[in-house]
Design a protein around this motif. Structure first.
Motif, PDB file in Angstrom:
ATOM      1  N   ALA A 103      -4.328  -8.191  -8.267  1.00 39.92           N
ATOM      2  CA  ALA A 103      -3.541  -7.457  -8.845  1.00 39.92           C
ATOM      3  C   ALA A 103      -3.354  -5.524  -8.388  1.00 39.92           C
ATOM      4  N   HIS A 104      -5.568  -5.763  -8.123  1.00 44.02           N
ATOM      5  CA  HIS A 104      -6.091  -4.104  -7.603  1.00 44.02           C
ATOM      6  C   HIS A 104      -6.802  -4.629  -6.533  1.00 44.02           C
ATOM      7  N   TRP A 105      -7.353  -5.547  -6.152  1.00 47.77           N
ATOM      8  CA  TRP A 105      -8.209  -5.717  -4.556  1.00 47.77           C
ATOM      9  C   TRP A 105      -7.850  -4.213  -3.811  1.00 47.77           C
ATOM     10  N   HIS A 106      -6.531  -4.369  -3.021  1.00 54.14           N
ATOM     11  CA  HIS A 106      -6.132  -2.971  -2.471  1.00 54.14           C
ATOM     12  C   HIS A 106      -6.635  -1.669  -2.632  1.00 54.14           C
ATOM     13  N   ARG A 107      -6.322  -1.204  -3.850  1.00 57.42           N
ATOM     14  CA  ARG A 107      -6.131  -0.006  -4.963  1.00 57.42           C
ATOM     15  C   ARG A 107      -7.659   0.577  -4.532  1.00 57.42           C
ATOM     16  N   LEU A 108      -8.375  -0.486  -5.649  1.00 53.66           N
ATOM     17  CA  LEU A 108      -9.723  -0.114  -5.203  1.00 53.66           C
ATOM     18  C   LEU A 108     -10.484  -0.007  -4.158  1.00 53.66           C
ATOM     19  N   VAL A 109     -10.219  -0.871  -3.049  1.00 52.16           N
ATOM     20  CA  VAL A 109     -10.833  -0.516  -1.731  1.00 52.16           C
ATOM     21  C   VAL A 109     -10.460   0.478  -1.430  1.00 52.16           C
ATOM     22  N   ARG A 110      -9.202   0.661  -1.474  1.00 55.39           N
ATOM     23  CA  ARG A 110      -8.697   2.546  -0.534  1.00 55.39           C
ATOM     24  C   ARG A 110      -9.474   3.008  -1.786  1.00 55.39           C
ATOM     25  N   LEU A 111      -9.388   3.157  -2.805  1.00 60.37           N
ATOM     26  CA  LEU A 111     -10.291   4.487  -3.807  1.00 60.37           C
ATOM     27  C   LEU A 111     -11.672   4.597  -3.369  1.00 60.37           C
ATOM     28  N   ALA A 112     -12.601   3.128  -2.832  1.00 61.02           N
ATOM     29  CA  ALA A 112     -13.847   3.243  -2.254  1.00 61.02           C
ATOM     30  C   ALA A 112     -14.029   3.750  -1.213  1.00 61.02           C
ATOM     31  N   TRP A 113     -12.769   3.913  -0.365  1.00 64.12           N
ATOM     32  CA  TRP A 113     -12.923   3.964   0.769  1.00 64.12           C
ATOM     33  C   TRP A 113     -12.759   6.295   1.570  1.00 64.12           C
ATOM     34  N   LEU A 114     -11.771   6.407   0.023  1.00 64.03           N
ATOM     35  CA  LEU A 114     -11.565   7.963   0.168  1.00 64.03           C
ATOM     36  C   LEU A 114     -13.067   8.168  -0.870  1.00 64.03           C
ATOM     37  N   LEU A 115     -13.608   7.524  -0.944  1.00 71.18           N
ATOM     38  CA  LEU A 115     -15.242   7.952  -1.286  1.00 71.18           C
ATOM     39  C   LEU A 115     -16.570   8.319  -0.662  1.00 71.18           C
ATOM     40  N   LEU A 116     -16.041   6.983   0.544  1.00 63.29           N
ATOM     41  CA  LEU A 116     -17.014   6.485   2.044  1.00 63.29           C
ATOM     42  C   LEU A 116     -17.001   6.957   3.120  1.00 63.29           C
ATOM     43  N   ARG A 117     -15.350   6.583   3.100  1.00 65.88           N
ATOM     44  CA  ARG A 117     -15.038   6.743   4.490  1.00 65.88           C
ATOM     45  C   ARG A 117     -15.429   5.779   5.984  1.00 65.88           C
ATOM     46  N   ASP A 118     -15.777   4.939   4.955  1.00 64.66           N
ATOM     47  CA  ASP A 118     -16.400   3.410   5.826  1.00 64.66           C
ATOM     48  C   ASP A 118     -15.545   1.917   5.421  1.00 64.66           C
ATOM     49  N   GLN A 119     -14.487   1.498   6.017  1.00 62.15           N
ATOM     50  CA  GLN A 119     -13.516   0.236   5.109  1.00 62.15           C
ATOM     51  C   GLN A 119     -14.754  -0.563   5.102  1.00 62.15           C
ATOM     52  N   LEU A 120     -15.839  -1.055   5.366  1.00 61.52           N
ATOM     53  CA  LEU A 120     -17.344  -2.291   5.202  1.00 61.52           C
ATOM     54  C   LEU A 120     -17.381  -1.744   3.729  1.00 61.52           C
ATOM     55  N   ALA A 121     -17.901  -0.730   3.938  1.00 58.05           N
ATOM     56  CA  ALA A 121     -18.687  -0.374   2.854  1.00 58.05           C
ATOM     57  C   ALA A 121     -18.173  -0.620   1.488  1.00 58.05           C
ATOM     58  N   ALA A 122     -16.518  -0.023   1.979  1.00 59.25           N
ATOM     59  CA  ALA A 122     -15.751   0.640   0.440  1.00 59.25           C
ATOM     60  C   ALA A 122     -15.369  -1.613  -0.235  1.00 59.25           C
TER      61      ALA A 122
END
Length: 202
Positions: free
Chosen positions: A42-61
């Motif tokens: 339910a939430h994986w993609h939304r949380l990864v997107r949130l982390a990417w917006l903060l880090l600007r790094d897909q793998l780190a997110a």
């Protein structure tokens, strides 16, 4: 109820829940494997997107979100008893991003010291292919200006305008007061308006 969404008996009401925070109703699973499977779906993609917006790094997110799910699985019994399961995940992701950023500062300092040595080899950093694809899809002026903000202002704005959280929800996620949320949001928006066209913020 949408597929894969868990109910949350500890939530006090719709106004206090994060987006997609499960509604009061069905009982949360006691089996952490079942719970995490449903939360992940339910939430994986939304949380990864949130982390990417903060880090600007897909793998780190993705790593940060994976760690958040692992921590949730490990402490499922207490998290389940306390309710606010999605809120716990979201807070874990924000805190994980902070840890990554702190570590990056330390690494950058070390690299600068090593680069000053006469025999230091050349260094370069390159984002992942996924990062470049995501970057090209964004409105560059807004994202670059957002990245330049202090971390707390960036976190508040991302949670407010991407995750659509209320001031109270942001305060809970970041463990600050609602007044501080207002202050950081105002300062962040003011800084963005100084560097980009106001129409880009619409």
């Amino acid at each position: 109820m949408p597929s894969g969404q868990l109910s949350d008996p500890g939530a006090s009401g719709a106004a206090d829940r994060a987006p997609n925070e499960p509604n009061v109703g069905a009982e949360l699973p006691t089996d952490p494997d079942v719970a995490i499977t449903e939360l992940y779906r339910a939430h994986w993609h939304r949380l990864v997107r949130l982390a990417w917006l903060l880090l600007r790094d897909q793998l780190a997110a993705e790593d940060v979100v994976q760690d958040a799910f692992v921590a949730t699985h490990r402490s499922w019994a207490s998290i389940r008893d306390g309710g606010r399961v999605v809120g716990y995940l979201q807070t874990s992701v924000v805190n994980g991003c902070r840890s990554v950023q702190r570590h990056a500062v330390v690494v950058d300092r070390q690299n600068l010291r090593e680069a000053a040595a006469a025999d230091a080899p050349g260094r370069g950093s390159h984002g992942s292919a996924e990062t470049h694809v995501l970057h090209s899809a964004e409105r560059h002026a807004v994202m670059d200006a957002l990245r330049a903000l202090p971390s707390r202002q960036r976190e508040v704005l991302v949670l407010r305008y991407y995750s659509d959280l209320s001031e109270a929800q942001i305060a809970h996620a970041l463990e600050i007061s609602p007044g501080a949320v207002k202050t950081h949001a105002h300062r962040g928006l003011t800084a963005l308006r100084r560097t980009i066209d106001p129409l880009e913020l619409s």
